[in-house]
Design a protein around this motif. Structure first.
Motif, PDB file in Angstrom:
ATOM      1  N   ARG A   1       0.831  -1.213   0.000  1.00 41.54           N
ATOM      2  CA  ARG A   1       0.000   0.000   0.000  1.00 41.54           C
ATOM      3  C   ARG A   1       0.863   1.261   0.000  1.00 41.54           C
ATOM      4  NH1 ARG A   1      -3.586  -3.356   3.014  1.00 41.54           N
ATOM      5  NH2 ARG A   1      -2.473  -2.964   4.971  1.00 41.54           N
ATOM      6  N   LEU A   2       1.927   1.248   0.778  1.00 43.92           N
ATOM      7  CA  LEU A   2       2.822   2.406   0.802  1.00 43.92           C
ATOM      8  C   LEU A   2       3.495   2.604  -0.542  1.00 43.92           C
ATOM      9  CD1 LEU A   2       4.517   1.935   4.300  1.00 43.92           C
ATOM     10  CD2 LEU A   2       2.602   3.434   3.712  1.00 43.92           C
TER      11      LEU A   2
ATOM     12  N   ASP B   1       1.591   4.315  -3.271  1.00 40.25           N
ATOM     13  CA  ASP B   1       1.354   5.749  -3.113  1.00 40.25           C
ATOM     14  C   ASP B   1       2.509   6.588  -3.649  1.00 40.25           C
ATOM     15  OD1 ASP B   1      -0.645   7.617  -1.865  1.00 40.25           O
ATOM     16  OD2 ASP B   1       1.135   8.287  -0.774  1.00 40.25           O
TER      17      ASP B   1
ATOM     18  N   THR C   1       5.253   8.078  -6.375  1.00 41.55           N
ATOM     19  CA  THR C   1       5.323   8.469  -7.781  1.00 41.55           C
ATOM     20  C   THR C   1       6.545   9.358  -7.995  1.00 41.55           C
ATOM     21  OG1 THR C   1       4.073   9.506  -9.605  1.00 41.55           O
ATOM     22  CG2 THR C   1       3.922  10.568  -7.454  1.00 41.55           C
TER      23      THR C   1
ATOM     24  N   PHE D   1       5.669  10.906  -2.306  1.00 40.28           N
ATOM     25  CA  PHE D   1       4.386  10.321  -1.933  1.00 40.28           C
ATOM     26  C   PHE D   1       3.251  11.231  -2.389  1.00 40.28           C
ATOM     27  CE2 PHE D   1       7.007   7.712   0.729  1.00 40.28           C
ATOM     28  CZ  PHE D   1       6.276   6.534   0.911  1.00 40.28           C
ATOM     29  N   ARG D   2       2.111  10.611  -2.642  1.00 39.95           N
ATOM     30  CA  ARG D   2       0.927  11.378  -3.005  1.00 39.95           C
ATOM     31  C   ARG D   2       0.172  11.858  -1.768  1.00 39.95           C
ATOM     32  NH1 ARG D   2       0.806   6.941  -6.648  1.00 39.95           N
ATOM     33  NH2 ARG D   2       0.961   7.550  -8.855  1.00 39.95           N
ATOM     34  N   THR D   3       0.143  11.020  -0.709  1.00 43.46           N
ATOM     35  CA  THR D   3      -0.663  11.360   0.463  1.00 43.46           C
ATOM     36  C   THR D   3       0.209  11.471   1.714  1.00 43.46           C
ATOM     37  OG1 THR D   3      -1.144   9.026   0.889  1.00 43.46           O
ATOM     38  CG2 THR D   3      -2.693  10.215  -0.494  1.00 43.46           C
TER      39      THR D   3
ATOM     40  N   ARG E   1       0.406   8.279   4.338  1.00 46.45           N
ATOM     41  CA  ARG E   1       1.245   7.141   3.976  1.00 46.45           C
ATOM     42  C   ARG E   1       2.726   7.533   3.983  1.00 46.45           C
ATOM     43  NH1 ARG E   1      -2.603   3.754  -0.299  1.00 46.45           N
ATOM     44  NH2 ARG E   1      -4.044   3.076   1.349  1.00 46.45           N
TER      45      ARG E   1
ATOM     46  N   VAL F   1       6.139  15.011   0.068  1.00 47.59           N
ATOM     47  CA  VAL F   1       4.770  14.776  -0.371  1.00 47.59           C
ATOM     48  C   VAL F   1       4.446  15.815  -1.438  1.00 47.59           C
ATOM     49  CG1 VAL F   1       2.359  14.555   0.314  1.00 47.59           C
ATOM     50  CG2 VAL F   1       4.186  13.976   1.937  1.00 47.59           C
TER      51      VAL F   1
END
Length: 330
Positions: free
Chosen positions: A173-174, A177, A179, A192-194, A197, A298
């Motif tokens: 899951r991590l 997230d 990219t 990270f996108r979020t 996470r 992020v």
């Protein structure tokens, strides 16, 4: 779910796998990621499972390929540890480079050049040694602390799993997230996108970072470095042996009475006593080490430490923690 399936859900290109299975790379299946600590009886390391430099190198190559689709960068990531000696960064302790831990990369280009199998694959790809011998030139493969690169991402994920800190499903899951992005300095970085996470990953990386400099880790690496130095002084092993496999070196150590006894004692270490001041009696060691940590970026929201004051305090406490204690293994 294997980590490599997480790193690269699509089928990896055949040339990348071909490089991974050359003799020069396959040697790394007998070089561990835990730098000899896994041969001790320290409970944390004795039960962490086998995680090798080959696993790590292939993982980095797959991560880079997944995020870039660029063969030169992926092969460079795959090959970045090809020159790692037996017991990995323990040899940095032997060579006095334990605070930077760069000396183990010194022979990278030489070993790539001297592998006919790798050279054949590179020619077919239209690449040369110079294109793949320095992964530092590719920011998504490697960059400076505290940024996130494929190298730091892979060994963090690998250790989170092998140390039992996170289940593979959470690691997946991590990873999902993450990219490629542009950080606050306008440079490429894995981001990270979020924020949530990113925080979970950063805390996990810090948890691993504490292991890398814990008393057991530092004592084991310094003790093993001293054992290897003794073995070389006795002619039991040569410097060339350091670029064979751990199994071969251990066979030579155990075949000699003096180093065999020292190795057996090393295997028995199960706990470390730490003292602020050096006691008069006993073989106490003072061992400093390189601190590793990650403060992920992020997208559009800055570093984790900027968004989460609690993590910023945890990170600063780790960075400022003294490693000047005196250690005795038992």
């Amino acid at each position: 779910m294997p980590l490599n399936t997480i790193y690269c859900p699509q089928t990896p290109p055949a040339p990348l796998l071909d490089v991974a299975h050359t003799p020069a790379m396959m040697r790394l299946k007998q070089v561990g990621m835990n730098c000899g600590c896994e041969y001790t009886s320290f409970p944390h390391f004795a039960h962490c499972g086998r995680y090798t430099r080959w696993n790590h190198g292939l993982g980095v190559g797959l991560v880079v390929w997944h995020f870039t689709g660029d063969m030169a960068q992926a092969v460079a990531g795959l090959l970045h540890d090809i020159a790692t000696p037996v017991f990995a960064h323990t040899i940095d302790f032997l060579q006095g480079d334990h605070m930077k831990q760069d000396s183990t990369e010194a022979r990278t280009a030489e070993l790539i050049d001297s592998s006919p199998e790798i050279q054949s694959i590179l020619r077919n790809l239209g690449l040369q040694t110079a294109d793949v011998a320095d992964y530092h030139r590719y920011p998504l493969a490697d960059n400076d602390l505290p940024r996130l690169s494929a190298d730091r991402l892979e060994y963090t994920c690998g250790n989170l799993l092998h140390y039992g800190f996170l289940p593979v499903e959470e690691i997946a899951r991590l990873y999902g997230d993450i990219t490629p992005g542009i950080n606050e300095l306008g440079e490429p970085e894995l981001t990270f996108r979020t924020p949530e996470r990113a925080l979970t990953f950063a805390e996990g990386a810090l948890q691993c970072g504490r292991v890398y400099v814990c008393p057991e880790d530092r004592f084991a690496m310094e003790s093993l470095a001293k054992l290897l130095k003794m073995a070389m002084s006795l002619g039991v092993i040569t410097r060339t042996d350091l670029w064979t496999t751990e199994e071969q070196v251990i066979d030579k150590l155990t075949a000699h009475p003096e180093t065999g006894e020292a190795w057996a004692n090393f295997r028995k270490y199960s706990r470390v006593i730490s003292r602020k001041d050096r006691p008069e009696a006993g073989q106490w060691l003072q061992v400093r080490a390189k601190k590793r940590y990650i403060d992920p970026y992020v997208l559009g929201r800055g570093r984790v430490s900027q968004r989460y004051p609690r993590f910023a305090r945890m990170l600063e406490e780790f960075r400022q923690a003294s490693l000047e204690d005196w250690l005795l293994g038992m």
